[in-house]
Design a protein around this motif. Structure first.
Motif, short mmCIF file in Angstrom:
data_model
loop_
_atom_site.label_atom_id
_atom_site.label_comp_id
_atom_site.label_asym_id
_atom_site.label_seq_id
_atom_site.Cartn_x
_atom_site.Cartn_y
_atom_site.Cartn_z
N LYS A 256 -2.72 16.23 -36.85
CA LYS A 256 -3.35 16.10 -38.17
C LYS A 256 -2.55 15.14 -39.03
CE LYS A 256 -5.67 20.61 -38.67
NZ LYS A 256 -5.36 21.16 -37.34
N ALA A 257 -3.25 14.25 -39.70
CA ALA A 257 -2.61 13.39 -40.69
C ALA A 257 -2.26 14.24 -41.90
CB ALA A 257 -3.55 12.26 -41.09
N GLU A 259 -3.00 13.77 -44.88
CA GLU A 259 -4.19 13.91 -45.73
C GLU A 259 -5.09 15.05 -45.24
OE1 GLU A 259 -2.76 9.70 -45.91
OE2 GLU A 259 -3.14 11.17 -44.33
N GLU A 260 -5.19 15.22 -43.93
CA GLU A 260 -6.02 16.29 -43.37
C GLU A 260 -5.44 17.66 -43.70
OE1 GLU A 260 -7.84 15.42 -39.28
OE2 GLU A 260 -6.08 14.12 -39.31
N THR A 261 -4.12 17.79 -43.53
CA THR A 261 -3.47 19.07 -43.84
C THR A 261 -3.60 19.38 -45.32
OG1 THR A 261 -1.87 18.64 -42.07
CG2 THR A 261 -1.34 20.38 -43.63
N ALA A 263 -5.95 18.42 -47.29
CA ALA A 263 -7.34 18.80 -47.56
C ALA A 263 -7.57 20.27 -47.21
CB ALA A 263 -8.29 17.91 -46.75
N ILE A 264 -6.96 20.75 -46.13
CA ILE A 264 -7.07 22.16 -45.76
C ILE A 264 -6.46 23.04 -46.84
CG2 ILE A 264 -6.34 23.92 -44.11
CD1 ILE A 264 -6.45 21.74 -41.94
N GLU A 267 -8.64 23.19 -49.84
CA GLU A 267 -9.78 24.08 -49.59
C GLU A 267 -9.36 25.54 -49.69
OE1 GLU A 267 -13.13 23.81 -49.04
OE2 GLU A 267 -12.79 21.77 -49.79
#
Length: 276
Positions: A256-257, A259-261, A263-264, A267
């Protein structure tokens, strides 16, 4: 030099907010001339037509020019009329730009004074969050855990620091704590609400590759304990035991980048799992 003799050398800056933007623009323009001969007077938070009349009358006495950033239509129209009735030179800095930007975006401006200062507040909050992330990076001071919005916990190379900085740009104060079996876990970590703690983990094989590459980059032997699989499994087991004790959500950051982490995490905040 008397006030009347100074006529034509005075600029009134009028705003229905603070007026610093208008004054800055005027000073930038005046700097292209012999600006020591120009006096700039600022009138802030002008929100009443009677005040507009007083300002216009004063400007008429001095033969001053009026430059303004007024977004409230009623006040702007009153100022324009007062200038027109008195034959005053006046220049609207903001309205033409609002029209051009509105046309480009296909939107109508909000016409609320002082919004730029709210943007400035956001800027300063971001700077404060970044400074916080630096100060409380890598478990430097456990007291920062009480002040943090989010606390990231995990073994080495789980992207705690870059994730802290990314979230700081989203205005969250983030501290992070490295987990090492031989180092006591700060008691503060078990005293703060579990709802603001996030555990970070990685698949052992991926962590092995990352640590081996890290050792190589540092010019160290790749078979050091730091990158050995048995050591990695020991650290990960230790970390998951800490996560269990805290009762915090755990994110597997494998492949995971940042940014992806992030975003999680955002959320999880939105869903109430994390409560800064």
């Amino acid at each position: 030099m008397s006030e009347r003799e100074a006529g034509g050398r005075t600029i009134y800056v009028v705003s229905d907010s603070l007026g610093d933007t208008a004054e800055y623009v005027v000073r930038a323009a005046v700097s292209q001339f012999n600006y020591e001969e120009v006096e700039i007077r600022r009138f802030s938070f002008v929100d009443d037509p009677s005040t507009v009349e007083e300002i216009a009358a004063s400007a008429r006495e001095l033969g001053a020019m009026i430059v303004y950033t007024v977004v409230v239509p009623e006040i702007r129209h009153a100022l324009e009329e007062a200038c027109r009735n008195r034959g005053l030179r006046c220049h609207d800095i903001l309205t033409p730009l609002l029209g051009a930007i509105g046309e480009m975006l296909g939107q109508t401006p909000k016409l609320i004074p002082g919004l730029v200062h709210k943007l400035d507040e956001s800027y300063f909050r971001r700077v404060e969050a970044i400074e916080f992330a630096v100060k409380y990076d890598d478990g430097k001071d456990p007291r920062g855990l009480y002040k943090a919005d989010i606390v990231l916990v995990g073994v080495s190379r789980t992207s705690k620091t870059p994730l802290s900085m990314y979230l700081a740009h989203r205005l969250y104060k983030v501290a992070n704590v490295p987990l090492v079996p031989e180092v006591p876990v700060p008691e503060e970590l078990f005293q703060i609400p579990a709802s603001k703690v996030v555990g970070l983990t990685l698949q052992p094989e991926t962590l092995h590759k990352i640590r081996t590459a890290r050792l190589k980059a540092l010019g160290l032997p790749p078979d050091a304990s730091y990158a050995r699989m048995e050591r990695i499994l020991e650290e990960l087991n230790f970390a998951h035991e800490v996560f269990r004790r805290i009762g915090c959500p755990v994110i597997d950051v494998t492949n995971k980048a940042v940014e992806e982490t992030a975003a999680i995490i955002l959320e999880l905040i939105k869903g109430g799992r994390i409560r800064p």
